[in-house]
Scaffold this motif. Sequence first.
Motif, PDB file in Angstrom:
ATOM      1  N   PHE A 156       8.046 128.083 -21.074  1.00 13.79           N
ATOM      2  CA  PHE A 156       7.500 126.795 -21.487  1.00 13.79           C
ATOM      3  C   PHE A 156       7.453 126.712 -23.005  1.00 13.79           C
ATOM      4  N   TRP A 157       7.469 125.484 -23.485  1.00 11.54           N
ATOM      5  CA  TRP A 157       7.120 125.206 -24.875  1.00 11.54           C
ATOM      6  C   TRP A 157       5.937 124.254 -24.877  1.00 11.54           C
ATOM      7  N   TYR A 158       4.889 124.663 -25.580  1.00 13.89           N
ATOM      8  CA  TYR A 158       3.718 123.828 -25.778  1.00 13.89           C
ATOM      9  C   TYR A 158       3.663 123.414 -27.241  1.00 13.89           C
ATOM     10  N   VAL A 159       3.104 122.226 -27.490  1.00 10.13           N
ATOM     11  CA  VAL A 159       2.986 121.731 -28.853  1.00 10.13           C
ATOM     12  C   VAL A 159       1.551 121.300 -29.113  1.00 10.13           C
ATOM     13  N   GLN A 160       1.132 121.527 -30.332  1.00 10.93           N
ATOM     14  CA  GLN A 160      -0.211 121.101 -30.740  1.00 10.93           C
ATOM     15  C   GLN A 160      -0.094 120.347 -32.051  1.00 10.93           C
ATOM     16  N   ARG A 165      -5.101 118.139 -35.085  1.00 11.46           N
ATOM     17  CA  ARG A 165      -6.350 117.634 -34.518  1.00 11.46           C
ATOM     18  C   ARG A 165      -6.207 117.184 -33.057  1.00 11.46           C
ATOM     19  N   GLN A 166      -5.212 117.690 -32.381  1.00  9.04           N
ATOM     20  CA  GLN A 166      -5.064 117.352 -30.971  1.00  9.04           C
ATOM     21  C   GLN A 166      -5.030 118.625 -30.130  1.00  9.04           C
ATOM     22  N   ARG A 167      -5.142 118.456 -28.848  1.00  4.98           N
ATOM     23  CA  ARG A 167      -5.132 119.604 -27.955  1.00  4.98           C
ATOM     24  C   ARG A 167      -3.720 120.053 -27.672  1.00  4.98           C
ATOM     25  N   LEU A 168      -3.630 121.235 -27.124  1.00 10.16           N
ATOM     26  CA  LEU A 168      -2.344 121.791 -26.717  1.00 10.16           C
ATOM     27  C   LEU A 168      -1.781 120.963 -25.552  1.00 10.16           C
ATOM     28  N   GLN A 169      -0.494 120.663 -25.626  1.00  8.56           N
ATOM     29  CA  GLN A 169       0.129 119.910 -24.537  1.00  8.56           C
ATOM     30  C   GLN A 169       1.515 120.444 -24.250  1.00  8.56           C
ATOM     31  N   LEU A 170       1.903 120.309 -22.986  1.00  5.82           N
ATOM     32  CA  LEU A 170       3.213 120.802 -22.576  1.00  5.82           C
ATOM     33  C   LEU A 170       4.311 119.930 -23.165  1.00  5.82           C
ATOM     34  N   LEU A 171       5.283 120.568 -23.772  1.00  3.34           N
ATOM     35  CA  LEU A 171       6.436 119.838 -24.302  1.00  3.34           C
ATOM     36  C   LEU A 171       7.559 119.858 -23.274  1.00  3.34           C
ATOM     37  N   LEU A 172       7.962 121.039 -22.865  1.00  7.31           N
ATOM     38  CA  LEU A 172       8.968 121.125 -21.811  1.00  7.31           C
ATOM     39  C   LEU A 172       8.935 122.501 -21.156  1.00  7.31           C
ATOM     40  N   ARG A 173       9.585 122.555 -19.987  1.00  6.49           N
ATOM     41  CA  ARG A 173       9.652 123.790 -19.217  1.00  6.49           C
ATOM     42  C   ARG A 173      11.093 124.003 -18.794  1.00  6.49           C
ATOM     43  N   HIS A 174      11.500 125.237 -18.690  1.00  4.68           N
ATOM     44  CA  HIS A 174      12.934 125.492 -18.519  1.00  4.68           C
ATOM     45  C   HIS A 174      13.442 125.008 -17.164  1.00  4.68           C
ATOM     46  N   ARG A 181      14.799 121.356 -17.071  1.00  2.00           N
ATOM     47  CA  ARG A 181      16.080 121.083 -17.738  1.00  2.00           C
ATOM     48  C   ARG A 181      16.111 119.672 -18.315  1.00  2.00           C
ATOM     49  N   GLU A 182      15.041 119.292 -18.977  1.00  2.00           N
ATOM     50  CA  GLU A 182      14.988 117.942 -19.512  1.00  2.00           C
ATOM     51  C   GLU A 182      14.845 117.991 -21.030  1.00  2.00           C
ATOM     52  N   SER A 183      15.058 116.839 -21.631  1.00  2.00           N
ATOM     53  CA  SER A 183      14.891 116.709 -23.066  1.00  2.00           C
ATOM     54  C   SER A 183      13.666 115.843 -23.306  1.00  2.00           C
ATOM     55  N   ILE A 184      12.739 116.358 -24.076  1.00  2.00           N
ATOM     56  CA  ILE A 184      11.520 115.639 -24.378  1.00  2.00           C
ATOM     57  C   ILE A 184      11.455 115.420 -25.888  1.00  2.00           C
ATOM     58  N   LYS A 185      11.308 114.188 -26.295  1.00  2.22           N
ATOM     59  CA  LYS A 185      11.226 113.834 -27.717  1.00  2.22           C
ATOM     60  C   LYS A 185      12.423 114.390 -28.493  1.00  2.22           C
ATOM     61  N   GLY A 186      13.548 114.478 -27.825  1.00  4.99           N
ATOM     62  CA  GLY A 186      14.759 114.967 -28.466  1.00  4.99           C
ATOM     63  C   GLY A 186      14.891 116.477 -28.481  1.00  4.99           C
ATOM     64  N   PHE A 187      13.887 117.177 -27.995  1.00  3.64           N
ATOM     65  CA  PHE A 187      13.914 118.629 -27.955  1.00  3.64           C
ATOM     66  C   PHE A 187      14.536 119.129 -26.655  1.00  3.64           C
ATOM     67  N   ALA A 201       4.117 120.102 -36.368  1.00  4.87           N
ATOM     68  CA  ALA A 201       3.082 120.546 -35.424  1.00  4.87           C
ATOM     69  C   ALA A 201       3.171 122.058 -35.280  1.00  4.87           C
ATOM     70  N   MET A 202       2.266 122.567 -34.456  1.00  2.00           N
ATOM     71  CA  MET A 202       2.291 123.980 -34.092  1.00  2.00           C
ATOM     72  C   MET A 202       2.969 124.079 -32.727  1.00  2.00           C
ATOM     73  N   TYR A 203       3.947 124.953 -32.611  1.00  2.00           N
ATOM     74  CA  TYR A 203       4.688 125.104 -31.371  1.00  2.00           C
ATOM     75  C   TYR A 203       4.481 126.500 -30.802  1.00  2.00           C
ATOM     76  N   TYR A 204       4.147 126.536 -29.518  1.00  2.00           N
ATOM     77  CA  TYR A 204       3.932 127.809 -28.840  1.00  2.00           C
ATOM     78  C   TYR A 204       4.912 127.951 -27.690  1.00  2.00           C
ATOM     79  N   CYS A 205       5.554 129.079 -27.632  1.00  2.00           N
ATOM     80  CA  CYS A 205       6.380 129.441 -26.490  1.00  2.00           C
ATOM     81  C   CYS A 205       5.492 130.229 -25.526  1.00  2.00           C
ATOM     82  N   ALA A 206       5.654 129.988 -24.233  1.00  2.00           N
ATOM     83  CA  ALA A 206       4.808 130.676 -23.259  1.00  2.00           C
ATOM     84  C   ALA A 206       5.615 131.060 -22.027  1.00  2.00           C
ATOM     85  N   LEU A 207       5.103 132.047 -21.335  1.00  2.00           N
ATOM     86  CA  LEU A 207       5.810 132.608 -20.182  1.00  2.00           C
ATOM     87  C   LEU A 207       4.844 132.819 -19.031  1.00  2.00           C
TER      88      LEU A 207
END
Lengths: 119, 109
Positions: free
Chosen positions: B34-38, B41-50, B53-59, B83-89
């Motif tokens: 997964f990729w999460y983005v923060q 001043r906002q909470r952590l939110q899911l950006l995309l998951r492998h 297989r989608e593109s979110i906000k061009g990512f 933003a702050m980007y976190y990769c997660a597994l």
Amino acid sequence: GAVVSQHPSRVICKSGTSVKIECRSLDFQATTMFWYRQFPKQSLMLMATSNEGSKATYEQGVEKDKFLINHASLTLSTLTVTSAHPEDSSFYICSAARTGFSGDQETQYFGPGTRLLVL
Amino acid sequence: AQRVTQPEKLLSVFKGAPVELKCNYSYSGSPELFWYVQYSRQRLQLLLRHISRESIKGFTADLNKGETSFHLKKPFAQEEDSAMYYCALSGRGAQKLVFGQGTRLTINP
């Protein structure tokens, strides 16, 4: 949808006292919630997995008697930091797991976090 | 042991330039990445998951099992991507997430 709230957003307490932090899923039911801790400029570290109606599962190195977790309903989990010390000062974040409509993918939705300062 | 490594703490690029945030993982089974983005001043939110297989906000991000990587890419960076980007597994079917250290992305005008 899929909003998770935390209360309080920040709390200051004296050393030796206990502090309770609430995590609520506002528009969905969450069988499983998670509690994380985040130190300044560091990543999120999972503390425990909170399961509704059963005991929480703690990660290695996390004292279960110090960080009490209660998940009494499908929308509420609480974390109580008992006998708090200054080293417990941190940012505590909860998340709630929600299953997708098709029943497959599960996503964690995060709360805004609670900043705890122990004096 | 499960581990996620984001080698860059800070990444700064100019608006319109391509962006790549690196993520490498260590996991013995079949992982979900997964990729999460923060945003500020906002909470952590899911950006995309492998698996989506989608593109979110061009990512986009492709799971490369051979290189055990899940790099996040965007061809043309925008200022609002700062933003702050976190990769997660997590393990397949498991729920526990292991996060990387995070990369702070700054898009310069």
